[in-house]
Scaffold this motif. Structure first.
Motif, mmCIF file in Angstrom:
data_model
loop_
_atom_site.group_PDB
_atom_site.id
_atom_site.type_symbol
_atom_site.label_atom_id
_atom_site.label_comp_id
_atom_site.label_asym_id
_atom_site.label_seq_id
_atom_site.Cartn_x
_atom_site.Cartn_y
_atom_site.Cartn_z
ATOM 1 N N LYS A 110 0.833 -1.206 0.000
ATOM 2 C CA LYS A 110 0.000 0.000 0.000
ATOM 3 C C LYS A 110 0.866 1.254 0.000
ATOM 4 O O LYS A 110 0.603 2.217 -0.739
ATOM 5 N N LEU A 111 1.908 1.254 0.833
ATOM 6 C CA LEU A 111 2.791 2.412 0.899
ATOM 7 C C LEU A 111 3.559 2.611 -0.406
ATOM 8 O O LEU A 111 3.791 3.742 -0.832
ATOM 9 N N ARG A 112 3.935 1.513 -1.037
ATOM 10 C CA ARG A 112 4.761 1.603 -2.248
ATOM 11 C C ARG A 112 3.925 1.851 -3.500
ATOM 12 O O ARG A 112 4.289 2.668 -4.355
ATOM 13 N N PHE A 113 2.791 1.133 -3.643
ATOM 14 C CA PHE A 113 2.045 1.192 -4.898
ATOM 15 C C PHE A 113 0.600 1.649 -4.740
ATOM 16 O O PHE A 113 -0.111 1.781 -5.734
ATOM 17 N N GLY A 114 0.129 1.844 -3.519
ATOM 18 C CA GLY A 114 -1.224 2.323 -3.332
ATOM 19 C C GLY A 114 -2.219 1.229 -2.975
ATOM 20 O O GLY A 114 -1.910 0.032 -3.001
ATOM 21 N N ALA A 115 -3.431 1.651 -2.653
ATOM 22 C CA ALA A 115 -4.468 0.749 -2.162
ATOM 23 C C ALA A 115 -4.885 -0.339 -3.152
ATOM 24 O O ALA A 115 -5.092 -1.481 -2.742
ATOM 25 N N PRO A 116 -5.035 -0.066 -4.450
ATOM 26 C CA PRO A 116 -5.512 -1.129 -5.354
ATOM 27 C C PRO A 116 -4.634 -2.372 -5.342
ATOM 28 O O PRO A 116 -5.134 -3.492 -5.271
ATOM 29 N N VAL A 117 -3.320 -2.181 -5.397
ATOM 30 C CA VAL A 117 -2.404 -3.325 -5.398
ATOM 31 C C VAL A 117 -2.447 -4.037 -4.055
ATOM 32 O O VAL A 117 -2.478 -5.274 -3.979
ATOM 33 N N ALA A 446 1.709 0.202 -13.215
ATOM 34 C CA ALA A 446 2.702 -0.741 -13.719
ATOM 35 C C ALA A 446 2.515 -2.121 -13.089
ATOM 36 O O ALA A 446 2.596 -3.144 -13.769
ATOM 37 N N VAL A 447 2.239 -2.145 -11.770
ATOM 38 C CA VAL A 447 2.089 -3.431 -11.091
ATOM 39 C C VAL A 447 0.805 -4.121 -11.515
ATOM 40 O O VAL A 447 0.795 -5.349 -11.714
ATOM 41 N N MET A 448 -0.275 -3.379 -11.677
ATOM 42 C CA MET A 448 -1.515 -4.005 -12.124
ATOM 43 C C MET A 448 -1.351 -4.573 -13.540
ATOM 44 O O MET A 448 -1.875 -5.648 -13.858
ATOM 45 N N ASP A 503 7.782 10.386 -2.210
ATOM 46 C CA ASP A 503 8.819 10.027 -1.254
ATOM 47 C C ASP A 503 8.917 8.508 -1.149
ATOM 48 O O ASP A 503 7.947 7.826 -0.809
ATOM 49 N N LEU A 504 10.085 7.955 -1.435
ATOM 50 C CA LEU A 504 10.299 6.508 -1.382
ATOM 51 C C LEU A 504 11.167 6.087 -0.199
ATOM 52 O O LEU A 504 11.700 4.974 -0.190
ATOM 53 N N THR A 505 11.278 6.947 0.786
ATOM 54 C CA THR A 505 12.095 6.605 1.958
ATOM 55 C C THR A 505 11.602 5.321 2.609
ATOM 56 O O THR A 505 10.415 5.177 2.916
ATOM 57 N N ASN A 506 12.508 4.371 2.778
ATOM 58 C CA ASN A 506 12.241 3.057 3.377
ATOM 59 C C ASN A 506 11.315 2.173 2.526
ATOM 60 O O ASN A 506 10.826 1.151 3.001
ATOM 61 N N LEU A 507 11.099 2.581 1.263
ATOM 62 C CA LEU A 507 10.234 1.783 0.391
ATOM 63 C C LEU A 507 11.009 1.040 -0.690
ATOM 64 O O LEU A 507 10.447 0.188 -1.383
#
Length: 518
Positions: A110-117, A446-448, A503-507
């Motif tokens: 969720k943090l990296r790609f959002g709720a749908p993934v 991209a992931v979907m 922001d991709l910190t820690n992701l």
């Protein structure tokens, strides 16, 4: 032939001990943090042993001896990659998931790609866990029924009901400590069987090893078309099984296993990042020797029945009966009173540890990744704790219902269907984790796109397996190819869709903060 009353007493004592441990720790569950992560206070050795208990399933307990009895040690080849995977997890994955505030695998997505993934991955995980739980429960109930004489339905209720009871009451803390107990029982059962064989064969261990070695049973050979053990080729091929390809298939499988909720939940439950890493040392050093022990058990059974052939062992070696019948047959005909109960308890341990893990992890995914953020926000922690316990009860009932369906319908067809469904929907999830962790590219689009491509590929693989389409690769390598399809598709889609800056910190592993690991 059924177990003697002494064996049934031993099994009953095992059930009582497991239930006591589960209920004893339940009094400390006053929050969802405690219920699902045990207060984040587990020592590394306990988490590592629980990993082993969950990894060594009832399928391992029955299938590995069966395979080495009928063939050789070829099934051990994929497991040779496991220590390396455990090392990679200790160095890369544990620090990654221990840094920041992540406490579940799908929270990271969720943090990296959002709720749908995240929701898609969580839903797929729940569906796969339900299929897995029903399968394990059914196989366990059949074993119990064959050994005890009780109807399969009652065996489903007893095995699944007790597992669900201590998991619901005790939460994840009960799962960890009962798995420690169950792993000890599991090892005692396997070692006990080996000792009985070594004492029964004149010459003991040297004689068993010598006979098996001369016959090629202690080797990475497989049965050829002529029914004779033949060495595997050592090269790389997608159209047939080779030694190196089996190792790669094992690596792919076990890397995926390090990126699901069962594993991440344990890492987050350890008292520190150091203890979480220590758990992987215990797992990496302990799992492979235990798998080898079960292989050696099957080899011992082959030597034992060479000197004492009977109708069952002869039928198995000739292909007229399933190889999985050999261990239950040995339990009923060769083990002394009481020892059979210990071995049956070991088989129960293997199954119940897996089921307890499934219930706890699936419950946490439902509450923390679906119910809390999307269905009932801003409720008290006490509310979510109650929902968590109700979810565990519901999952247990679904597990029983699924196992009963397996019993009432064609088991073989259902087993095949469960494998197909799990592969079809779950093939790309580990690839999504790897894409998110090791690249800065892409977003949910991209992931979907990658998930759709991977599902299409797995659908093709299923049609090949059903002989609707011509075979282009060995089905054993579907997972490897599926992850490659996922990664390539995500990368290609990431170039098509412009990534929104965030922001991709820690992701990703390239954007780790300098803060101390928790």
């Amino acid at each position: 032939m059924r177990m003697q009353w002494v064996d049934l007493v031993v099994v009953a004592l095992y059930f009582a001990a497991t239930l006591t441990v589960g209920l004893w720790v339940s009094r400390r569950n006053r929050s969802t943090e405690r219920y699902y992560l045990g207060g984040r206070n587990f020592p590394g050795w306990a988490v590592g042993i629980s990993f082993i208990g969950a990894t060594i399933s009832s399928v391992t307990f029955v299938a590995y001896p069966a395979d080495s009895f009928k063939t050789a040690w070829v099934r051990l080849l994929p497991n040779l990659a496991f220590p390396v995977v455990a090392l990679v997890a200790m160095v890369l994955f544990v620090p990654f998931f221990r840094r920041g505030t992540v406490n579940s695998a799908y929270q990271y997505l969720k943090l990296r790609f959002g709720a749908p993934v995240s929701v898609y991955a969580a839903a797929v995980y729940l569906a796969a866990q339900l299929v897995r739980m029903a399968t394990i429960t059914y196989l366990l109930a059949v074993l119990l029924s064959n050994l005890s004489g009780l109807p399969v339905g009652w065996c489903i209720v007893v095995a699944a009901g007790l597992t669900g009871l201590y998991t619901t009451k005790g939460g994840f803390e009960a799962v960890i400590w009962t798995e420690v107990l169950q792993t000890v029982v599991l090892l005692c059962g396997a070692v006990g069987c080996v000792v009985v064989v070594l004492m029964a064969v004149p010459g003991g261990l040297p004689e068993v090893w010598g006979q098996a070695w001369d016959a090629g049973k202690i080797s990475f050979r497989d049965l050829g078309a002529s029914g004779v053990l033949e060495p595997l080729r050592g090269g790389f091929s997608m159209s047939e099984k080779t030694a190196w390809m089996l190792v790669l298939a094992g690596a792919s499988q076990y890397i995926a296993g390090q990126l699901d909720q069962d594993t991440v939940q344990r890492w987050c439950a350890a008292k520190s990042a150091r203890e979480a890493r220590k758990s992987m040392v215990v797992l990496g050093l302990g799992a492979l020797p235990i798998w080898a022990l079960f292989m050696f058990l099957g080899t011992c059974l082959w030597v034992y029945f060479q000197a004492r052939p009977d109708e069952v062992s002869t039928a198995i070696l000739s292909g007229k009966r399933k190889a999985e019948d050999i261990l239950p047959h040995f339990i009923l005909t060769a083990l002394p009173a009481g020892m059979g109960g210990l071995v049956v308890s070991a088989a129960l341990s293997a199954a119940m540890s897996s089921l307890g893990t499934c219930i706890s992890a699936a419950g946490m995914v439902w509450v923390n990744d679906i119910y809390r953020p999307y269905l009932r926000r801003d409720r008290t922690d006490g509310h979510y704790l109650v929902v968590g316990k109700v979810t565990s009860v519901f999952l247990t009932l679904l597990m029983m219902g699924g196992a009963w369906m397996f019993h009432r319908m064609d088991a073989k067809t259902l087993m095949d269907a469960s494998i197909i469904v799990t592969a079809l929907f779950g093939g790309g999830i580990s690839g999504a984790f790897l894409f998110g962790m090791f690249t800065r590219m892409g977003d949910h689009r991209a992931v979907m796109a990658g998930i759709v491509a991977t599902m299409a590929f797995t659908g093709y693989a299923v049609l090949v397996q059903l002989k609707v389409l011509p075979r282009a690769f060995d089905p054993y390598y579907t997972a490897i190819l599926g992850n490659l399809v996922m990664l390539v598709s995500c990368t290609a889609a990431a170039f098509l869709f412009s990534r929104r800056e965030r922001d991709l910190t820690n992701l990703t592993i390239w954007d780790q903060s300098k803060e101390e690991l928790q």
